[in-house]
Design a protein around this motif. Structure first.
Motif, PDB file in Angstrom:
ATOM      1  N   ARG A  89       0.792  -1.223   0.000  1.00  0.00           N
ATOM      2  CA  ARG A  89       0.000   0.000   0.000  1.00  0.00           C
ATOM      3  C   ARG A  89       0.833   1.284   0.000  1.00  0.00           C
ATOM      4  N   ILE A  90       2.114   1.188   0.365  1.00  0.00           N
ATOM      5  CA  ILE A  90       2.938   2.397   0.455  1.00  0.00           C
ATOM      6  C   ILE A  90       4.115   2.337  -0.514  1.00  0.00           C
ATOM      7  N   LYS A  91       4.909   1.280  -0.393  1.00  0.00           N
ATOM      8  CA  LYS A  91       6.157   1.252  -1.150  1.00  0.00           C
ATOM      9  C   LYS A  91       5.932   1.103  -2.656  1.00  0.00           C
ATOM     10  N   ILE A  92       5.119   0.155  -3.049  1.00  0.00           N
ATOM     11  CA  ILE A  92       4.918  -0.070  -4.484  1.00  0.00           C
ATOM     12  C   ILE A  92       4.284   1.146  -5.167  1.00  0.00           C
ATOM     13  N   PRO A  93       3.230   1.794  -4.596  1.00  0.00           N
ATOM     14  CA  PRO A  93       2.731   3.014  -5.254  1.00  0.00           C
ATOM     15  C   PRO A  93       3.772   4.123  -5.347  1.00  0.00           C
ATOM     16  N   ILE A  94       4.649   4.219  -4.346  1.00  0.00           N
ATOM     17  CA  ILE A  94       5.654   5.282  -4.380  1.00  0.00           C
ATOM     18  C   ILE A  94       6.669   5.049  -5.492  1.00  0.00           C
ATOM     19  N   VAL A  95       7.064   3.784  -5.721  1.00  0.00           N
ATOM     20  CA  VAL A  95       8.086   3.490  -6.732  1.00  0.00           C
ATOM     21  C   VAL A  95       7.465   3.216  -8.102  1.00  0.00           C
ATOM     22  N   MET A  96       6.170   3.504  -8.270  1.00  0.00           N
ATOM     23  CA  MET A  96       5.524   3.250  -9.553  1.00  0.00           C
ATOM     24  C   MET A  96       6.219   3.961 -10.724  1.00  0.00           C
ATOM     25  N   PRO A  97       6.644   5.234 -10.593  1.00  0.00           N
ATOM     26  CA  PRO A  97       7.391   5.839 -11.711  1.00  0.00           C
ATOM     27  C   PRO A  97       8.656   5.068 -12.071  1.00  0.00           C
ATOM     28  N   SER A  98       9.366   4.547 -11.081  1.00  0.00           N
ATOM     29  CA  SER A  98      10.559   3.744 -11.367  1.00  0.00           C
ATOM     30  C   SER A  98      10.188   2.441 -12.062  1.00  0.00           C
ATOM     31  N   LEU A  99       9.080   1.845 -11.665  1.00  0.00           N
ATOM     32  CA  LEU A  99       8.627   0.623 -12.332  1.00  0.00           C
ATOM     33  C   LEU A  99       8.257   0.892 -13.787  1.00  0.00           C
ATOM     34  N   VAL A 100       7.624   2.019 -14.026  1.00  0.00           N
ATOM     35  CA  VAL A 100       7.276   2.383 -15.400  1.00  0.00           C
ATOM     36  C   VAL A 100       8.539   2.593 -16.229  1.00  0.00           C
ATOM     37  N   MET A 101       9.517   3.280 -15.672  1.00  0.00           N
ATOM     38  CA  MET A 101      10.758   3.527 -16.395  1.00  0.00           C
ATOM     39  C   MET A 101      11.492   2.232 -16.707  1.00  0.00           C
ATOM     40  N   THR A 102      11.596   1.337 -15.711  1.00  0.00           N
ATOM     41  CA  THR A 102      12.281   0.069 -15.945  1.00  0.00           C
ATOM     42  C   THR A 102      11.507  -0.797 -16.948  1.00  0.00           C
ATOM     43  N   PHE A 103      10.181  -0.686 -16.941  1.00  0.00           N
ATOM     44  CA  PHE A 103       9.399  -1.442 -17.933  1.00  0.00           C
ATOM     45  C   PHE A 103       9.704  -0.954 -19.340  1.00  0.00           C
ATOM     46  N   VAL A 104       9.783   0.358 -19.512  1.00  0.00           N
ATOM     47  CA  VAL A 104      10.090   0.901 -20.844  1.00  0.00           C
ATOM     48  C   VAL A 104      11.482   0.468 -21.290  1.00  0.00           C
ATOM     49  N   PHE A 105      12.463   0.548 -20.387  1.00  0.00           N
ATOM     50  CA  PHE A 105      13.808   0.094 -20.722  1.00  0.00           C
ATOM     51  C   PHE A 105      13.807  -1.390 -21.106  1.00  0.00           C
ATOM     52  N   SER A 106      13.078  -2.196 -20.346  1.00  0.00           N
ATOM     53  CA  SER A 106      13.022  -3.631 -20.624  1.00  0.00           C
ATOM     54  C   SER A 106      12.311  -3.905 -21.945  1.00  0.00           C
ATOM     55  N   LEU A 107      11.279  -3.134 -22.238  1.00  0.00           N
ATOM     56  CA  LEU A 107      10.570  -3.294 -23.507  1.00  0.00           C
ATOM     57  C   LEU A 107      11.484  -2.989 -24.685  1.00  0.00           C
ATOM     58  N   ILE A 108      12.240  -1.912 -24.587  1.00  0.00           N
ATOM     59  CA  ILE A 108      13.169  -1.555 -25.663  1.00  0.00           C
ATOM     60  C   ILE A 108      14.234  -2.633 -25.837  1.00  0.00           C
ATOM     61  N   ALA A 109      14.782  -3.125 -24.713  1.00  0.00           N
ATOM     62  CA  ALA A 109      15.796  -4.174 -24.796  1.00  0.00           C
ATOM     63  C   ALA A 109      15.225  -5.458 -25.381  1.00  0.00           C
ATOM     64  N   THR A 110      13.951  -5.743 -25.102  1.00  0.00           N
ATOM     65  CA  THR A 110      13.324  -6.948 -25.646  1.00  0.00           C
ATOM     66  C   THR A 110      13.195  -6.866 -27.157  1.00  0.00           C
ATOM     67  N   LEU A 111      12.759  -5.735 -27.656  1.00  0.00           N
ATOM     68  CA  LEU A 111      12.600  -5.579 -29.105  1.00  0.00           C
ATOM     69  C   LEU A 111      13.939  -5.584 -29.835  1.00  0.00           C
ATOM     70  N   GLN A 112      15.013  -5.319 -29.117  1.00  0.00           N
ATOM     71  CA  GLN A 112      16.332  -5.260 -29.736  1.00  0.00           C
ATOM     72  C   GLN A 112      17.216  -6.433 -29.323  1.00  0.00           C
ATOM     73  N   VAL A 113      16.627  -7.546 -28.875  1.00  0.00           N
ATOM     74  CA  VAL A 113      17.423  -8.683 -28.434  1.00  0.00           C
ATOM     75  C   VAL A 113      18.231  -9.236 -29.617  1.00  0.00           C
ATOM     76  N   PHE A 114      19.519  -9.404 -29.386  1.00  0.00           N
ATOM     77  CA  PHE A 114      20.405  -9.848 -30.462  1.00  0.00           C
ATOM     78  C   PHE A 114      21.587 -10.660 -29.944  1.00  0.00           C
ATOM     79  N   ALA A 115      22.272 -10.150 -28.913  1.00  0.00           N
ATOM     80  CA  ALA A 115      23.536 -10.749 -28.491  1.00  0.00           C
ATOM     81  C   ALA A 115      23.353 -12.174 -27.983  1.00  0.00           C
ATOM     82  N   GLU A 116      22.329 -12.409 -27.158  1.00  0.00           N
ATOM     83  CA  GLU A 116      22.161 -13.733 -26.551  1.00  0.00           C
ATOM     84  C   GLU A 116      21.900 -14.818 -27.592  1.00  0.00           C
TER      85      GLU A 116
END
Length: 324
Positions: A232-259
């Motif tokens: 009820r407190i921690k997860i709502p507070i870090v929601m902007p960070s979760l959104v940012m990490t999701f966007v970064f992860s989405l971009i990395a997923t679409l560009q998967v190549f090295a593995e």
């Protein structure tokens, strides 16, 4: 009788006033001087290649005769032909499907583990020595380059050289072939989760450390458990960070190549077009078709932009408290 008025001649600027204006002009140009190196590097190594790729995607080579003469190959305008060829390529849609399945495995798993580790570290904030060791241990895989990590995991996947297989066989357990056709996607996803969880954990944990502990203490006085505080407190507070990490992860997923590219020599189940970027590599360097490769690259870039922007537009108001 008419009155004739004449304007008083303007006084020339004194040397003192000119000297005062020069420092002000220099101060106004100082920010641009600091930004200039970054802007030059951005234009030279990011903006210019994007523009050039867009230009190549609209061109093609016309071959005259046998194509052996000095002027037998000429570059002409192609319009959208390269995009049509890329989208109708029988290898393109299956590669997109594999990347979609890969993203459904990697993104929720990686962000879920990162959030869990961040919450556990924050709950154990008083034990600083344990926290430092745990943070370094979780973050350390991110410092390993993707190619090196893929090689390490690739040899762990190989049945004949993997100590994991030897241990399972010694226990009488039949070890699965992780590089088989059914498990290759999970094997590649495991490498991405292992390497990316630490970075996302650090981002979320940093946001948690910015929250004053008095807020948690007030909740505990009111009888809230640690799980309730986290939900009820921690997860709502870090929601902007979760959104940012999701966007970064989405971009990395679409560009998967090295593995998958690194695992390809170790597994016959990974083709040269296993992901869209591997198809770009094949077209550009194996088939020498830079124009089709450029068109596919532009399609990937547009898809990345649309998905990222669409997600931010969808959740931005709630996550960042945006108003119309």
């Amino acid at each position: 009788m008419s009155l004739i008025t004449t304007a008083a001649p303007s006084k020339p600027a004194t040397p003192a006033a000119a000297a005062r204006r020069r420092p002000a002009a220099r101060r106004a140009g100082t920010p641009y001087a600091f930004l200039a190196p970054a802007l030059i590097l951005f234009a030279a190594f990011l903006a210019a290649p994007i523009v050039y790729a867009g230009y190549l995607s609209l061109r093609k080579v016309k071959v005259s005769g046998l194509g052996l003469g000095a002027k037998s190959r000429t570059e002409i305008w192609a319009g959208l032909d390269n995009y049509t060829r890329s989208l109708t390529d029988p290898d393109f849609l299956p590669s997109v499907g594999r990347v979609g399945a890969y993203g459904l495995i990697v993104v929720p798993t990686m962000l879920g583990l990162a959030l869990l580790f961040a919450l556990l570290l924050d709950a154990n904030r008083t034990r600083e020595t344990v926290g430092k060791f745990a943070r370094i241990s979780i973050f350390l895989p991110y410092a390993v380059p993707a190619v090196v990590a893929s090689l390490l995991w690739g040899f762990l996947y190989l049945p004949r050289v993997s100590p994991i297989n030897d241990t399972l066989e010694a226990l009488g357990i039949s070890a699965p072939n992780l590089l088989s056709n059914d498990l290759t996607l999970w094997a590649v996803a495991n490498i991405a989760v292992w390497g990316g969880t630490g970075f996302n954990m650090i981002v979320i944990y940093t946001a948690l450390r910015a929250v004053p502990t008095s807020l948690y203490e007030s909740a505990r006085i009111d009888g809230a458990s640690e799980v309730a505080i986290a939900w009820r407190i921690k997860i709502p507070i870090v929601m902007p960070s979760l959104v940012m990490t999701f966007v970064f992860s989405l971009i990395a997923t679409l560009q998967v190549f090295a593995e998958p590219m690194t695992l390809k020599p170790l597994a016959n189940t990974i083709s040269t077009t296993w992901t869209p970027l591997m198809k770009v590599y094949r077209d550009a360097f194996a088939r020498n078709d830079l124009y089709a490769a450029a068109a596919t690259s532009v399609i990937i870039a547009l898809a990345t932009f649309i998905l990222s922007f669409g997600f931010l537009k969808l959740v931005g108001r709630r996550a960042f408290n945006q108003e119309d």
